[in-house]
Design an enzyme around this catalytic site. Structure first.
Site, mmCIF file in Angstrom:
data_model
loop_
_atom_site.group_PDB
_atom_site.id
_atom_site.type_symbol
_atom_site.label_atom_id
_atom_site.label_comp_id
_atom_site.label_asym_id
_atom_site.label_seq_id
_atom_site.Cartn_x
_atom_site.Cartn_y
_atom_site.Cartn_z
ATOM 1 N N ARG A 122 0.851 -1.122 -0.062
ATOM 2 C CA ARG A 122 0.167 -0.008 0.028
ATOM 3 C C ARG A 122 0.897 1.177 0.253
ATOM 4 O O ARG A 122 1.111 2.020 1.025
ATOM 5 C CB ARG A 122 -0.970 0.069 1.257
ATOM 6 C CG ARG A 122 -1.820 -1.327 1.555
ATOM 7 C CD ARG A 122 -2.450 -1.770 0.297
ATOM 8 N NE ARG A 122 -4.059 -1.273 0.191
ATOM 9 C CZ ARG A 122 -4.941 -1.671 0.888
ATOM 10 N NH1 ARG A 122 -4.866 -2.519 1.825
ATOM 11 N NH2 ARG A 122 -5.968 -1.285 0.619
ATOM 12 N N GLN A 127 -0.394 2.204 -6.085
ATOM 13 C CA GLN A 127 -1.754 2.526 -6.005
ATOM 14 C C GLN A 127 -2.345 1.953 -7.497
ATOM 15 O O GLN A 127 -3.700 1.559 -7.204
ATOM 16 C CB GLN A 127 -2.101 4.096 -5.743
ATOM 17 C CG GLN A 127 -2.153 4.518 -4.229
ATOM 18 C CD GLN A 127 -2.392 5.980 -4.155
ATOM 19 O OE1 GLN A 127 -2.142 6.700 -5.164
ATOM 20 N NE2 GLN A 127 -2.294 6.367 -2.973
ATOM 21 N N ASP A 130 -3.311 -1.480 -6.922
ATOM 22 C CA ASP A 130 -3.752 -2.221 -5.468
ATOM 23 C C ASP A 130 -5.216 -2.383 -5.859
ATOM 24 O O ASP A 130 -6.228 -1.923 -5.709
ATOM 25 C CB ASP A 130 -3.597 -0.835 -4.886
ATOM 26 C CG ASP A 130 -4.259 -1.248 -3.313
ATOM 27 O OD1 ASP A 130 -4.815 -2.348 -3.087
ATOM 28 O OD2 ASP A 130 -4.006 -0.350 -2.406
ATOM 29 N N SER A 133 -7.513 -2.049 -3.051
ATOM 30 C CA SER A 133 -8.714 -0.834 -2.907
ATOM 31 C C SER A 133 -9.627 -0.685 -3.969
ATOM 32 O O SER A 133 -10.598 -0.289 -3.613
ATOM 33 C CB SER A 133 -7.451 0.421 -2.896
ATOM 34 O OG SER A 133 -6.563 0.456 -1.852
#
Ligand code: NAD
Length: 374
Positions: A122, A127, A130, A133
């Site tokens: 993370r 990002q 990810d 998420s």
């Protein structure tokens, strides 16, 4: 020879997602990869084979993976697939080694390099890779909709000729990626929103979404930006503040999780017994056992006049967008190692090193080593 990427059709119950969408297939082709896909892999999200250009289809998954350099899926593949893969090939998928001990051993013993999507660090640079998420954001959105549709009331304030209806109160417990999205969605639907978490930095995040933060005075920040388990004293202190908010809520959405641990219990049976008639709990932590003591994973139950929904695999319920985001997450990871028409794994790259579960006959993730052995 071009890198061969093979994408599987998902076989697990209730899994509608697919690891590739047409726009991502085009991008992978531009990387110089040859894309193969199992026939009908996108059917469940209304992506027929004909929607994919530059992709070769094969009905037999064993044939599909036999000479593939990279195999991509959403859920962990069957052992028969891993047995058919060539040693040294790469698998990219969600694995959750603690739930897939035998499969993880097989991946190790078959010398597969496994990148487990749940292990993507993370960090800011990762990002775009990810998937936890991207999928959690969709789940949070959907939890608000589930709450609204299980309620025999409306969410916004409404003024009518026969009087005004007050807005519904929504309490979100656990303000990570899913929780913040749930707060934002409930607010857009017109509800009054409140949020609570044991990480104090979530106060500002909740307030920026127009929600009130329920401040319990407990700070349970743990390692890596996650929460830690609470002490019995902390639990009592929280209950003293939160019970009133639980009992005033029309919708409660719970999302609390502690990595590698069963879901913490945030709502006791006694607290449910004191809730308003007609209120609804959407327990997004049902997969890990649930945040409410009454939750039955995969079921919708009635406890007195309270409805408790424990949905499983929520991202799959939004399979089209979940697949699109997941495929993009995988593309960004693949771009780290498919370069100039070949595979180059840079083990000094933090994202490559931390996302790897097995490599070269070893389990290389520390947490999995502790459970399974090296
Ligand atoms: P998660 O799914 O692990 O947990 C959901 C939430 O539950 C967390 O906010 C956690 O604090 C909360 N929680 C745990 N125990 C609780 C309890 N007893 N009572 C109330 N709440 C409780 O979380 P997540 O959504 O995966 O995100 C975890 C963290 O990682 C956040 O800090 C998030 O901002 C961070 N994050 C960073 C990046 C990045 O920098 N690339 C990406 C995603 C998430």
């Amino acid at each position: 020879m071009a890198v061969k990427i093979a994408v599987l059709k998902e076989t697990r119950a209730n899994e509608k997602r697919v690891a590739l969408v047409p726009a991502v297939a085009d991008k992978l082709s531009k990387l110089g990869a040859e894309i193969h896909m199992q026939a009908g892999a996108g059917d469940a999200v209304k992506l027929p084979d004909s929607a994919f250009k530059n992709v070769k289809f094969s009905a037999d998954p064993i044939e599909l993976v036999r000479d593939a350099d990279v195999v991509a899926s959403v859920q962990p593949p069957d052992a028969s697939i891993v047995n058919a893969m060539k040693p040294g090939a790469i698998l990219i998928s969600f694995i959750y080694a603690h739930k897939e001990v035998e499969l993880t051993r097989l991946l190790r013993d078959r010398h597969i390099t496994t990148f487990a999507m749940e292990l993507v660090p993370r960090i800011t640079r990762a990002q775009a890779m990810d998937a936890l998420s991207s999928q959690a954001a969709l789940s949070g959105y959907y939890a608000a909709l589930l709450g609204a549709t299980h309620l025999a009331r409306i969410l916004p304030m409404m003024t009518t000729a026969v009087g005004s209806i007050r807005p519904a109160r929504t309490l979100v417990m656990g303000l990570g990626v899913a929780g913040l999205q749930a707060l934002a969605t409930a607010r857009r639907l017109g509800a009054m929103t409140e949020g609570y978490d044991v990480r104090p930095e979530t106060k500002e995040q909740a307030e920026s979404l127009g929600a009130k933060f329920v401040d319990t005075g407990v700070d349970a920040r743990g390692a890596g930006g996650y929460a830690r388990e609470l002490t019995p004293e902390e639990k009592d202190k929280i209950a003293g503040v939160v019970t009133k908010h639980i009992q005033q809520a029309d919708i409660i959405i719970t999302t609390a999780a502690i990595p590698g641990r069963p879901s913490p219990k945030l709502i006791s049976k006694a607290q449910v017994d004191g809730m308003k008639a007609g209120s609804v709990i959407i327990d997004l932590a049902a997969e890990g056992g649930g945040n409410c003591e009454y939750t039955q994973p995969g079921e919708t139950i009635q406890v007195g006049q309270v409805t408790i929904v424990g949905p499983l695999n929520v991202p799959s319920m939004l399979g089209e967008h979940a697949s699109e985001l997941y495929a993009k997450n995988q593309l960004n990871l693949i771009e780290l190692f498919v370069k100039e028409g070949g595979i180059r794994l840079d083990w000094t790259d933090e994202v490559i090193a931390k996302t790897a579960l097995t490599h070269d006959g070893k389990i290389v993730n520390e947490a999995a080593q502790k459970i399974i052995g090296a």
